[in-house]
Design a protein around this motif. Structure first.
Motif, short mmCIF file in Angstrom:
data_model
loop_
_atom_site.label_atom_id
_atom_site.label_comp_id
_atom_site.label_asym_id
_atom_site.label_seq_id
_atom_site.Cartn_x
_atom_site.Cartn_y
_atom_site.Cartn_z
N ARG A 52 0.83 -1.20 0.00
CA ARG A 52 0.00 0.00 0.00
C ARG A 52 0.87 1.25 0.00
N GLY A 126 -14.90 -5.08 -1.26
CA GLY A 126 -13.70 -5.77 -0.78
C GLY A 126 -13.42 -7.09 -1.45
N CYS A 129 -9.89 -7.81 -1.74
CA CYS A 129 -9.28 -8.21 -0.47
C CYS A 129 -9.44 -9.72 -0.27
N ASP A 132 -7.02 -11.39 -2.50
CA ASP A 132 -5.65 -11.28 -2.00
C ASP A 132 -5.40 -12.21 -0.82
N THR A 175 -2.72 -8.92 3.43
CA THR A 175 -3.71 -8.07 2.77
C THR A 175 -3.82 -6.71 3.46
N CYS A 179 -4.14 -3.52 1.22
CA CYS A 179 -5.40 -2.78 1.19
C CYS A 179 -5.28 -1.51 2.04
N ARG A 180 -5.69 -0.36 1.45
CA ARG A 180 -5.54 0.90 2.18
C ARG A 180 -6.74 1.22 3.08
N ASN A 181 -7.79 0.43 2.94
CA ASN A 181 -9.00 0.72 3.69
C ASN A 181 -8.93 0.07 5.07
N HIS A 186 -15.05 -2.40 7.09
CA HIS A 186 -14.47 -3.03 5.90
C HIS A 186 -13.64 -4.26 6.30
N HIS A 191 -12.11 -8.91 5.55
CA HIS A 191 -10.90 -9.57 6.02
C HIS A 191 -11.25 -10.63 7.07
#
Lengths: 215, 185
Positions: A52, A126, A129, A132, A175, A179-181, A186, A191
């Motif tokens: 990220r 997602g 995600c 990933d 992940t 993932c930036r979230n 989320h 996840h």
């Protein structure tokens, strides 16, 4: 036929087949070997999928660091449990199987607490995600299943569940750095839930893939 | 691990030698293990045949798993973990097998078609017999007994599992036996 005669014949046959075998290394050695390979897989996976852009800033976020630490703990404890269960008599009590689940529960509680505090309730999309997590989990997962099966697991469902949980947590850890979230909703939906789902799939995979024949 | 007080090698020592390929030590180990496990199983299972079968499965598992034993650890916990698991496994498989065997023998025999002395029907036709059944049971038994299909063929034809075929047929036979042998329906 006298009682026990067939058993005596079996004993003789087995003794005739007594080829040398190399004892498996201790559980902690096998765990360390697997962890080494798993870390390499993760590093390669993150490099390919892309770290990220705000990784530096994420390192300063307490909840990100806390979750990463928690996921490392889940992965190691679960893998240790899977390796221990693969050796008959190695498991000293049910705590070995339950502690990783408690750690997963703690992760869920943390996420829910953050959601309740209003620290990010937008789930966002997602599916990437989930992808990933799977991509990062599969290579170490295959290796872990091979290593567990190479021993002699008796509790197949639990062994599979712990192995799957371990690599799923590892996948979620990787992940998190793709993932930036970081919104807790989320993370909870895209996840946490995939990790739990993969753990359950592990029960089925364990029963199908980890069975060793009697001989 | 130390030898026993009588000077005989301990089970751990024997297993260590067996792992190196010593057939004599392995034979001695398995013989002692067999005696221990036979006594252990007899405290849990009454039938001597089941004891011997479970014992043989446990010995086979011990043979397959011998590479997992670490010589610095005690042998007995390792051995009993395998033995317990094998015994439980064996008992579970036997329960399923006995249930299946009963159904298989019913499938193969025709004596349930013979009416009992108190039966209201002196010589029931097959249609009369089958009409007493719910539709799926009627269908399964018709395919098995009249069309003489195998269980696998019936399973494919009806799109249900082979166990479901056997269970359905078994239930049908129970109803018919009660109805046509003069017992209460």
């Amino acid at each position: 036929m006298k009682p026990g005669t067939k058993t005596e014949e079996l004993i003789q046959n087995l003794a005739d087949q007594a080829s040398p075998v190399r004892p498996l290394p201790p559980v902690r050695v096998r765990l360390l070997r697997w962890l080494g390979a798993a870390v390499l897989c993760q590093a390669a996976g993150i490099a390919i999928l892309g770290l990220r852009a705000d990784a530096g800033a994420a390192l300063l976020k307490a909840d990100v660091i806390l979750q990463s630490a928690g996921l490392i703990l889940v992965s190691i404890l679960s893998a240790f449990g899977a390796f221990s269960l693969s050796v008959p008599g190695e498991e000293k009590g049910p705590l070995l199987r339950k502690v990783p689940l408690l750690a997963v529960g703690a992760w869920m509680v943390l996420l829910l607490a953050l959601v309740v505090q209003g620290k990010g309730i937008a789930a966002g999309m997602g599916l990437f995600c989930v992808r990933d997590i799977l991509l990062l989990a599969v290579p170490p997962g295959v290796l872990l299943f091979i290593m567990v099966r190479a021993a002699y697991p008796l509790k197949l469902g639990w062994s599979g569940a712990l192995a799957a949980l371990s690599v799923a947590a590892l996948g979620a850890l990787g992940t998190q750095w793709i993932c930036r979230n970081d919104s807790p909703m989320h993370v909870l939906l895209w996840h946490f839930l995939p990790v739990v789902f993969l753990g359950l799939v592990g029960v089925v995979l364990g029963r199908r893939l980890l069975r060793r024949g009697a001989a | 691990m130390a030898s026993t007080s009588s000077g005989a090698p301990s089970l751990s020592e024997l297993m260590g030698l067996a792992q190196k390929g010593d057939a004599g030590a392995y034979n001695q180990l398995l013989t002692r293990v067999a005696d221990m496990l036979r006594a252990y199983f007899k405290r849990r299972v009454q039938d001597p045949g089941t004891v011997e079968d479970a014992l043989q499965e446990a010995l086979l598992s011990i043979h397959t798993a011998r590479h997992t034993y670490r010589p610095e650890k005690r042998f007995e916990p390792w051995m009993y973990a395998i033995a317990d698991h094998r015994l439980i496994d064996h008992l579970r498989k036997n329960r399923r097998y006995e249930a299946t065997e009963d159904m298989d023998s019913l499938l193969l025999s025709d004596d349930w078609l013979v009416p009992g002395p108190d039966s209201a029907l002196s010589s029931p036709s097959l249609e009369e017999i089958l009409s007493a059944l719910p539709q799926q049971q009627r269908e399964v038994i018709r395919l098995l007994k009249i069309d003489e299909l195998s269980v696998a063929e019936v399973s494919r034809k009806l799109g249900i599992s082979e166990s479901a075929v056997k269970v359905t047929a078994h239930r049908g036979y129970q109803i018919l036996k009660k109805r046509f042998r003069g017992a209460e329906p």
